[in-house]
Write a protein that holds these residues in place. Structure first.
Motif: not given
Ligand code: NIG
Ligand code: FE
Length: 392
Positions: A1-19
């Motif tokens: 089952m998939s879940v989306v967590i939305a309305n995140i004020g700031s998301l840290v991905t640790n992947d500089p290519s994504l943010g």
């Protein structure tokens, strides 16, 4: 089952290519989890549909912390030793033998229960991957049972039979090294992924440590090393020489140690809880960052030198006392820990990585250091399932 967590004020991905920046940070973000993995990250407005939707209420989301250094297999505590230190006594390696006596006397059930209680604390502090060492049994039987217990709960198990010379070998440290080489390694190898030695003043010297690590490597364990905590006897250089995944503590470093680490694949793991609890001078992490050395932060949870399971506490100490920036401290407690364990599936929130994440009671990860001592962990997910839900 998939879940989306939305309305995140700031998301840290640790992947500089994504943010943006070292942490690959995305503002007003969403993350989609599927089958325990991260399936998608990006701007909240572009999030794909999923079976279930969670509103993060503007809170920050970060990768679960990776605690690459802890000693959770013991019984009893050493609060009196802490009291004596805070009255002026010095920390020495010898105190370990107090915990050895209590640990040998404990039942398997009590050892496991104590370990799981500490793991519960870790989870509530945002830790989703944890390593533990043996090292309070110091006989083939006691070391093997400790690692067998640990291996039921984590893949990151470390044999630390060379923690200190036990009392019954007080005048014969080489005899104890022989016991490790001839009996202990064989007894623990089914349940130990890593091998470690406390290579320091009052514990094991460089030649003893080299012999033990090489023997462990030949039995399929991977090396890591307690290095340069109480004195510089050359342990960091040994860690680099043997290709250890990590040199841990690094409290006393000279410039040749930093040069050696900079040219190597060995992570420097800093343990600010140990300097705090032994009232030692903190190492200056800026020297490591300036030289380009990868740095991890870990709790070093143990009953002697650092009885904390709180990664946020370690992050706050690292920022205030070791010259980490908040960004470097969060990276070290997530990606740094993953690198110290040679893991690429944890420490990040990029597509494909394990869905281990922490929702903070704050709009930004900066609050980890900015609000020290405050319960900042809102909820914790491990492989996409909620493992802790705190107050909103
Ligand atoms: O990492 N330094 C060696 N081992 C632990 C302390 C163990 C103890 O004092 O019980 C450490 O600090
Ligand atoms: Fe340690």
């Amino acid at each position: 089952m998939s879940v989306v967590i939305a309305n995140i004020g700031s998301l840290v991905t640790n992947d500089p290519s994504l943010g943006s920046g070292l942490l690959g940070e995305i503002n007003t973000a969403a993350i989609v989890l599927d089958e325990g993995r991260v399936a998608w990250v990006g701007d909240s407005s572009a999030a794909p549909a999923a079976d279930e939707q969670i509103d993060a209420g503007g809170h920050a989301v970060i990768p679960g912390f990776v605690d690459s250094h802890a000693h959770l297999l013991f019984a009893g505590d050493r609060a009196k030793e802490f009291d004596a230190r805070m009255r002026g006594e010095k920390y020495t390696a010898g105190g370990i033998n107090e915990t050895v006596a209590a640990t040998r006397a404990a039942s398997d059930h009590d050892l496991e229960t104590n370990m799981l209680s500490l793991v519960g604390e870790m989870t509530r502090s945002g830790i989703t991957t944890w390593e533990t060492k043996s090292g309070y049994g110091l006989t083939p039987e006691h070391e093997a049972r400790a690692l067998a217990i640990a291996s039921r709960h984590t893949s990151e198990t470390t044999f630390l039979g060379a923690h200190v010379v036990p009392k019954e070998y007080a005048d014969d440290s080489d005899g104890y090294v022989s016991l490790i080489l001839e009996k202990m390694l064989g007894a623990v190898s089914p349940s130990a992924k890593w091998i470690d030695v406390f290579c320091d003043r009052g514990a094991f010297d460089v030649d003893q440590a080299r012999a033990i690590l090489l023997a462990g490597i030949s039995q399929g364990m991977q090396p890591r090393l307690h290095a340069n905590q109480l004195a510089n006897i050359g342990a960091v250089q040994l860690a680099v020489e043997l290709g250890c995944a990590s040199a841990d503590h690094c409290t006393h470093l000279d410039s040749s140690d930093i040069d050696a680490l900079a040219g190597s694949a060995t992570v420097a793991t800093l343990l600010p809880g140990a300097e705090f609890s032994t009232r030692a001078a903190y190492p200056d992490a800026r020297r490591l960052f300036d030289a380009g050395v990868p740095v991890a932060l870990a709790t070093d949870c143990n009953p002697g030198s650092s009885f904390t399971t709180s990664m946020p506490f370690c992050i706050a100490l690292a920022i205030r006392e070791m010259n980490f920036t908040p960004e470097q401290a969060l990276w070290a407690a997530t990606m740094g820990g993953a690198q110290a364990l040679r893991r690429s599936d944890v420490g990040t929130l990029s597509p494909g990585s394990r869905a281990d994440l922490v929702v903070l009671n704050a709009p930004s990860y900066l609050h980890l250091g900015y609000r020290p001592g405050v319960d900042i962990i809102h909820s914790v997910m491990k492989a996409g399932s909620i493992s802790y839900k705190g107050i909103a």
